[in-house]
Design a protein around this motif. Structure first.
Motif, PDB file in Angstrom:
ATOM      1  N   VAL A 192      -9.104   7.762   1.700  1.00 31.08           N
ATOM      2  CA  VAL A 192      -8.439   7.619   0.398  1.00 31.08           C
ATOM      3  C   VAL A 192      -7.559   6.373   0.406  1.00 31.08           C
ATOM      4  O   VAL A 192      -6.896   6.068   1.419  1.00 31.08           O
ATOM      5  CB  VAL A 192      -7.590   8.856   0.080  1.00 31.08           C
ATOM      6  CG1 VAL A 192      -6.993   8.747  -1.315  1.00 31.08           C
ATOM      7  CG2 VAL A 192      -8.419  10.129   0.206  1.00 31.08           C
ATOM      8  N   GLN A 193      -7.506   5.653  -0.756  1.00 32.77           N
ATOM      9  CA  GLN A 193      -6.601   4.532  -0.993  1.00 32.77           C
ATOM     10  C   GLN A 193      -6.053   4.630  -2.424  1.00 32.77           C
ATOM     11  O   GLN A 193      -6.735   5.121  -3.333  1.00 32.77           O
ATOM     12  CB  GLN A 193      -7.310   3.181  -0.807  1.00 32.77           C
ATOM     13  CG  GLN A 193      -7.701   2.868   0.624  1.00 32.77           C
ATOM     14  CD  GLN A 193      -8.394   1.512   0.748  1.00 32.77           C
ATOM     15  OE1 GLN A 193      -8.828   0.928  -0.245  1.00 32.77           O
ATOM     16  NE2 GLN A 193      -8.502   1.017   1.981  1.00 32.77           N
ATOM     17  N   ASN A 205      -1.700  -4.165  -4.789  1.00 35.87           N
ATOM     18  CA  ASN A 205      -2.875  -4.114  -3.920  1.00 35.87           C
ATOM     19  C   ASN A 205      -3.128  -2.675  -3.473  1.00 35.87           C
ATOM     20  O   ASN A 205      -2.261  -1.818  -3.577  1.00 35.87           O
ATOM     21  CB  ASN A 205      -2.665  -5.016  -2.703  1.00 35.87           C
ATOM     22  CG  ASN A 205      -2.589  -6.492  -3.083  1.00 35.87           C
ATOM     23  OD1 ASN A 205      -3.178  -6.923  -4.074  1.00 35.87           O
ATOM     24  ND2 ASN A 205      -1.862  -7.268  -2.286  1.00 35.87           N
ATOM     25  N   TRP A 206      -4.320  -2.418  -2.913  1.00 37.98           N
ATOM     26  CA  TRP A 206      -4.654  -1.087  -2.439  1.00 37.98           C
ATOM     27  C   TRP A 206      -3.828  -0.763  -1.201  1.00 37.98           C
ATOM     28  O   TRP A 206      -3.569  -1.599  -0.336  1.00 37.98           O
ATOM     29  CB  TRP A 206      -6.130  -0.966  -2.112  1.00 37.98           C
ATOM     30  CG  TRP A 206      -7.038  -1.004  -3.315  1.00 37.98           C
ATOM     31  CD1 TRP A 206      -7.789  -2.037  -3.747  1.00 37.98           C
ATOM     32  CD2 TRP A 206      -7.250   0.071  -4.228  1.00 37.98           C
ATOM     33  NE1 TRP A 206      -8.479  -1.698  -4.878  1.00 37.98           N
ATOM     34  CE2 TRP A 206      -8.173  -0.388  -5.202  1.00 37.98           C
ATOM     35  CE3 TRP A 206      -6.776   1.383  -4.354  1.00 37.98           C
ATOM     36  CZ2 TRP A 206      -8.608   0.391  -6.261  1.00 37.98           C
ATOM     37  CZ3 TRP A 206      -7.226   2.157  -5.409  1.00 37.98           C
ATOM     38  CH2 TRP A 206      -8.124   1.675  -6.351  1.00 37.98           C
ATOM     39  N   SER A 207      -3.439   0.483  -1.115  1.00 35.71           N
ATOM     40  CA  SER A 207      -2.679   0.944   0.049  1.00 35.71           C
ATOM     41  C   SER A 207      -3.603   1.085   1.255  1.00 35.71           C
ATOM     42  O   SER A 207      -4.836   0.973   1.145  1.00 35.71           O
ATOM     43  CB  SER A 207      -2.016   2.292  -0.247  1.00 35.71           C
ATOM     44  OG  SER A 207      -3.020   3.296  -0.454  1.00 35.71           O
ATOM     45  N   GLY A 208      -3.008   1.344   2.402  1.00 37.72           N
ATOM     46  CA  GLY A 208      -3.816   1.627   3.584  1.00 37.72           C
ATOM     47  C   GLY A 208      -4.574   2.929   3.451  1.00 37.72           C
ATOM     48  O   GLY A 208      -4.230   3.806   2.652  1.00 37.72           O
ATOM     49  N   SER A 209      -5.645   3.093   4.256  1.00 33.90           N
ATOM     50  CA  SER A 209      -6.522   4.269   4.155  1.00 33.90           C
ATOM     51  C   SER A 209      -5.909   5.466   4.864  1.00 33.90           C
ATOM     52  O   SER A 209      -5.264   5.348   5.910  1.00 33.90           O
ATOM     53  CB  SER A 209      -7.891   3.963   4.755  1.00 33.90           C
ATOM     54  OG  SER A 209      -8.549   2.942   4.012  1.00 33.90           O
ATOM     55  N   LEU A 210      -6.183   6.637   4.302  1.00 33.16           N
ATOM     56  CA  LEU A 210      -5.864   7.917   4.922  1.00 33.16           C
ATOM     57  C   LEU A 210      -7.156   8.716   5.059  1.00 33.16           C
ATOM     58  O   LEU A 210      -8.006   8.687   4.159  1.00 33.16           O
ATOM     59  CB  LEU A 210      -4.863   8.701   4.074  1.00 33.16           C
ATOM     60  CG  LEU A 210      -3.402   8.204   4.030  1.00 33.16           C
ATOM     61  CD1 LEU A 210      -2.591   9.122   3.141  1.00 33.16           C
ATOM     62  CD2 LEU A 210      -2.808   8.135   5.420  1.00 33.16           C
ATOM     63  N   TRP A 211      -7.287   9.439   6.203  1.00 35.56           N
ATOM     64  CA  TRP A 211      -8.473  10.254   6.432  1.00 35.56           C
ATOM     65  C   TRP A 211      -8.073  11.711   6.601  1.00 35.56           C
ATOM     66  O   TRP A 211      -7.043  12.022   7.212  1.00 35.56           O
ATOM     67  CB  TRP A 211      -9.206   9.796   7.707  1.00 35.56           C
ATOM     68  CG  TRP A 211      -9.885   8.469   7.590  1.00 35.56           C
ATOM     69  CD1 TRP A 211     -11.136   8.226   7.188  1.00 35.56           C
ATOM     70  CD2 TRP A 211      -9.299   7.208   7.922  1.00 35.56           C
ATOM     71  NE1 TRP A 211     -11.405   6.885   7.220  1.00 35.56           N
ATOM     72  CE2 TRP A 211     -10.281   6.232   7.675  1.00 35.56           C
ATOM     73  CE3 TRP A 211      -8.026   6.793   8.384  1.00 35.56           C
ATOM     74  CZ2 TRP A 211     -10.063   4.885   7.880  1.00 35.56           C
ATOM     75  CZ3 TRP A 211      -7.803   5.458   8.592  1.00 35.56           C
ATOM     76  CH2 TRP A 211      -8.822   4.510   8.347  1.00 35.56           C
ATOM     77  N   LYS A 212      -8.913  12.578   6.035  1.00 38.93           N
ATOM     78  CA  LYS A 212      -8.687  13.997   6.210  1.00 38.93           C
ATOM     79  C   LYS A 212      -9.992  14.740   6.013  1.00 38.93           C
ATOM     80  O   LYS A 212     -10.792  14.392   5.133  1.00 38.93           O
ATOM     81  CB  LYS A 212      -7.639  14.536   5.238  1.00 38.93           C
ATOM     82  CG  LYS A 212      -7.169  15.936   5.603  1.00 38.93           C
ATOM     83  CD  LYS A 212      -5.982  16.369   4.784  1.00 38.93           C
ATOM     84  CE  LYS A 212      -5.465  17.716   5.252  1.00 38.93           C
ATOM     85  NZ  LYS A 212      -4.306  18.174   4.458  1.00 38.93           N
TER      86      LYS A 212
END
Length: 710
Positions: A192-193, A205-212
């Protein structure tokens, strides 16, 4: 008129050609500039503009950023070679409308980009929001923005997500502070961004990615299980290895693996290994795991991965590997430092129940469980491509194996080895031959032997070995041989060297020196052997000459032994082999079964004694024999005629003939002994008695012949 038209045509072609050449050399127009005022904790005062180059960015060019406002016709410029430019605060007002464009120029000309128009009060760009996973819902995110710090209220935000690297992003907009994944796919990992904008200005700008991961479930799919037996496909000392499940199949954190080992003696052992144990039998690195224990005596295995919600299905593997005959032809490979390409053509040796191919490579010399990788290929393919970091000058054994359909009773899939080959990502010159020696030296040749260069020291594929003799003659020898026989000359010193050759060139020389046998051996054998042979030949000739019928003239020393030869017609032994004598050159050995051999005593008689004896027995006509001698001669002639006329029944004739002729040969010694007993007279005392005996009258020489011999 025609001349004028041609001139016009030439002028037009020159103009078109010059324009095409000038347009071909001109730079491509850059993109429309993107201008904003960056804001972190505080917004800056200068305007930052960026742009993208044209289609030919490698051509050196100079960029110029141009701008002007609605209140002034004066143009301003910022020069540079980068894709970035600044508009300083003193060149615009707080609520000014600006027109901005970019010009690129090289040696062939210049070109301008499209124009961007904006208000300086609406180009504030806030920093990306800070995104976190919500604790209330398993797949809900929330974020905070810095618009409050910039004295602005929070505007709308955009969210984009995907379920794996390389997948396309799915973008959704107009969210404020949070986002929830509705109906997520099970056992999926979401990335997710988020980006946001304030009540006025540009989006961040787009944020850093998160994974779940999505809702927790047991791992899906099966593990890719294999075995590492080193470089020997039939080795029993193997270890079990497998590839870790990707995140999309792991469905969360993998806690451990359940291993079932079926042995050849029908016993079964269960092993449960945890990923939390760092010093246990399980070793995991670079997305691969292996059990640090031997599979000796194991017939088949099955492995399952489990997490907090359950375990995956078991993956079966048959450990013993059968080899399909000798090394099969039709297996090709090409290796670079980054990838490996393998192809094969074994359609004639494959079984009907082929399930898939397995292409594996193993770094030679690496421990079991390390330096190994493999890939499974469909049974309809004849090539494979593997990525990796292949070390320079290091040998890799690449093997092709087949997996047949599963055995219903054990669930394992039989594995068969088809072919193997050694590959190098980059080849170098080989090391020197470790051992080179003289195995044997003969008169005219020498046998040399050597040890092949070890595989880890070859640095490439050994094409052949080179053997040099005294720096003049060089021989190329197959890399599969370990000995070579060379022709040499006697009595010389030789210096011979050997070296291995790869595609990169020859390695270092290994030298050996030796001396051949001296030339005197030839002289010795050349002189002694003919002498010995000559002596033997002389002895044979002498023996033959003494046994020949003409021995009286060829062997004077022994002619007394052959003064008179018994008539062979009087012996039935010679008559039996008469028909066998067809060639005068044949040698026939005739031996009587039980011959009587007597030792004859030679008594020297003086010549006057023979003369006086002859006077007493001579007839009036001066004959040297009495009348009995004539009768004996006549009887001999009669016997000869009788034998010549016999052509029919040989047995009847022989019996009759033996009765009349000398069917029983009487030894002279026996006659002498008999005479001595009856009359008591010595054999030499009466010459008349000696001459009158039938045997002697027929076979023994006359007195004249004896005198002639003396």
């Amino acid at each position: 008129m025609l001349r004028i038209n041609l001139r016009c045509v030439l002028v037009v072609w020159v103009v078109i050609l010059s324009e095409s050449l000038s347009s071909a050399g001109r730079p491509a127009p850059p993109s429309r500039p993107d201008c904003f005022i960056p804001c972190n904790e505080n917004c800056q005062v200068d305007i930052h503009c960026t742009w993208e180059p044209g289609l030919d960015p490698e051509t050196p060019a100079n960029y110029t950023l141009h701008w002007k406002s609605n209140h002034s016709e004066r143009q301003h410029a910022f020069h540079g070679t980068s894709l970035y430019g600044l508009i300083l605060r003193r060149h615009f007002s707080s609520h000014d409308n600006l027109h901005v464009w970019v010009q690129v120029k090289n040696q062939h000309g210049s070109v301008e980009s499209g124009e961007a128009t904006f208000n300086t009060a609406e180009i504030f760009k806030p920093p990306p929001p800070e995104v976190t996973w919500s604790v209330r819902e398993p797949l809900e995110i929330s974020w905070t923005s810095s618009c409050d710090q910039l004295q602005h209220s929070l505007g709308s935000c955009d969210v984009r997500h995907r379920t794996g690297a390389g997948q396309d992003w799915i973008q959704e907009g107009s969210f404020h502070g949070s986002f929830t994944f509705h109906s997520p796919r099970p056992c999926s990992v979401y990335e997710v961004q988020v980006r946001c904008a304030c009540d006025s200005g540009l989006r961040s700008n787009w944020s850093g990615s998160l994974w779940k991961s999505s809702i927790g479930t047991a791992p899906v799919g099966e593990l890719d299980v294999w075995r590492d037996c080193g470089i020997s496909p039939q080795s029993s000392d193997c270890v079990l290895t497998w590839k870790e499940l990707p995140a999309s199949q792991a469905c969360g954190l993998i806690l451990g693996y359940a291993v079932r080992l079926s042995h050849l003696d029908s016993s079964v052992v269960f092993v449960n290994v945890s990923t939390a144990e760092h010093r246990g039998p399980l070793v995991c690195e670079e997305m691969k795991c292996y059990l640090n224990s031997s599979l000796k005596g194991v017939s088949s295995v099955s492995v399952s991965a489990y997490n907090a919600h359950g375990a995956s299905g078991p993956s079966h593997l048959s450990v013993p590997v059968t080899v399909k005959g000798d090394k099969q032809k039709g297996f090709y490979l090409k290796m670079t430092e980054d990838n490996l390409t393998v192809s094969w053509n074994f359609s004639s040796v494959l079984s009907e129940n082929l399930k898939e191919y397995v292409v594996q490579y193993k770094l030679t010399g690496s421990p079991l469980g390390q330096g190994l990788d493999w890939v499974r290929v469909s049974n309809s393919n004849t090539s494979a491509f593997l990525k990796g970091q292949f070390k320079r000058y290091k040998p890799y054994q690449v093997s092709l194996l087949t997996v047949s359909c599963s055995n219903l009773s054990s669930g394992s899939s039989p594995v068969q080895h088809l072919s193997s080959a050694i590959g190098f990502s980059h080849q170098g010159t080989p090391s020197r031959v470790p051992s080179f020696k003289v195995q044997s030296i003969a008169v005219s040749d020498v046998t040399l032997s050597w040890e092949p260069v070890p595989l880890l020291q070859q640095n490439g594929i050994i094409l052949f070995y080179q053997i040099g003799v005294n720096r003049h003659n060089v021989y190329n020898v197959s890399s599969s041989l370990t000995s070579k026989q060379l022709r040499v000359h006697p009595g010389q010193e030789y210096e011979v060297w050997i070296r291995a050759v790869t595609a990169a060139g020859p390695g270092e020389n290994t030298t050996v020196t030796f001396n051949t046998n001296p030339h005197e051996d030839y002289v010795y054998f050349g002189l002694v052997l003919p002498v010995v042979l000559s002596l033997v030949l002389v002895l044979v000739l002498v023996s033959l000459s003494c046994l020949c019928p003409g021995a009286k003239t060829t062997c004077p020393l022994m002619r007394q032994c052959f003064l008179k030869v018994p008539d062979p017609r009087n012996s039935h032994i010679f008559r039996k082999v008469k028909n066998q004598i067809n060639d005068s050159s044949d040698w026939i050995c005739v031996c009587e079964p039980h011959p009587k051999i007597s030792l004859l005593e030679v008594v020297e008689i003086q010549s006057w004694a023979f003369k006086s004896s002859l006077k007493k027995t001579s007839n009036p006509e001066g004959s040297t024999r009495p009348a009995d001698r004539d009768r004996s001669s006549q009887k001999d002639r009669t016997d000869e005629e009788r034998e010549d006329t016999v052509t029919g029944d040989s047995q009847r004739t022989d019996n009759k003939y033996r009765a009349e002729a000398y069917s029983r040969i009487i030894d002279s010694d026996e006659e002498e002994e008999k005479g001595e007993k009856e009359e008591g007279v010595d054999c030499c005392s009466s010459s008349k008695e000696l001459l009158e005996t039938g045997y002697e009258k027929h076979f023994m020489p006359t007195a004249e012949e004896i005198l002639e011999a003396v």
